[in-house]
Scaffold this motif. Structure first.
Motif, PDB file in Angstrom:
ATOM      1  N   ARG A  31       1.638 -13.867  17.067  1.00 11.62           N
ATOM      2  CA  ARG A  31       0.688 -14.653  15.848  1.00 11.62           C
ATOM      3  C   ARG A  31       0.219 -13.697  14.863  1.00 11.62           C
ATOM      4  N   SER A  32      -1.074 -12.991  15.898  1.00 12.58           N
ATOM      5  CA  SER A  32      -1.528 -12.232  14.758  1.00 12.58           C
ATOM      6  C   SER A  32      -0.819 -11.029  14.097  1.00 12.58           C
ATOM      7  N   LEU A  38       3.096 -11.039   6.718  1.00 11.42           N
ATOM      8  CA  LEU A  38       2.444 -12.584   5.717  1.00 11.42           C
ATOM      9  C   LEU A  38       1.751 -11.722   4.468  1.00 11.42           C
ATOM     10  N   ARG A  39       0.450 -11.298   5.521  1.00 15.55           N
ATOM     11  CA  ARG A  39      -0.367 -11.070   4.621  1.00 15.55           C
ATOM     12  C   ARG A  39      -0.240  -9.164   3.642  1.00 15.55           C
ATOM     13  N   GLY A  43       0.785  -9.054  -0.372  1.00 15.99           N
ATOM     14  CA  GLY A  43       0.130  -8.024  -1.108  1.00 15.99           C
ATOM     15  C   GLY A  43       0.560  -7.609  -1.824  1.00 15.99           C
ATOM     16  N   ILE A  44       2.115  -6.587  -1.520  1.00 21.75           N
ATOM     17  CA  ILE A  44       2.713  -6.432  -2.018  1.00 21.75           C
ATOM     18  C   ILE A  44       3.416  -6.969  -3.763  1.00 21.75           C
ATOM     19  N   GLU A  45       4.050  -8.621  -2.971  1.00 26.21           N
ATOM     20  CA  GLU A  45       4.192  -9.183  -3.916  1.00 26.21           C
ATOM     21  C   GLU A  45       3.052  -9.260  -4.927  1.00 26.21           C
ATOM     22  N   LEU A  46       1.905  -9.367  -4.994  1.00 24.74           N
ATOM     23  CA  LEU A  46       0.875  -9.191  -5.826  1.00 24.74           C
ATOM     24  C   LEU A  46       0.573  -7.900  -6.680  1.00 24.74           C
TER      25      LEU A  46
END
Length: 66
Positions: A31-32, A38-39, A43-46
């Motif tokens: 899960r971690s 996902l983060r 971040g790359i998308e932003l």
């Protein structure tokens, strides 16, 4: 129940507990890792979105100058 049977039962219970702990730890790590991925992906998308906005603004500014 004989002494050997009791020892075997206790060993099996301890093994079950140990395996349960390992499974829980593995699920927690999974899960971690998924959350970190996902983060990172967001971040790359932003970053890419901001770069695209900068390019779009630069094009608009150039159009206004001409």
């Amino acid at each position: 129940m004989s002494k050997v049977e009791r020892v075997t039962t206790v060993k099996n219970e301890l093994l079950d507990i140990f395996m349960s702990i390992n499974v829980a730890e593995h699920e927690k790590r999974s899960r971690s890792a998924a959350q970190r991925n996902l983060r990172a992906r967001r971040g790359i998308e932003l970053h890419q979105e901001f770069k695209q906005l900068e390019r779009d603004i630069a094009v608009l500014a150039d159009d206004e100058r001409h």
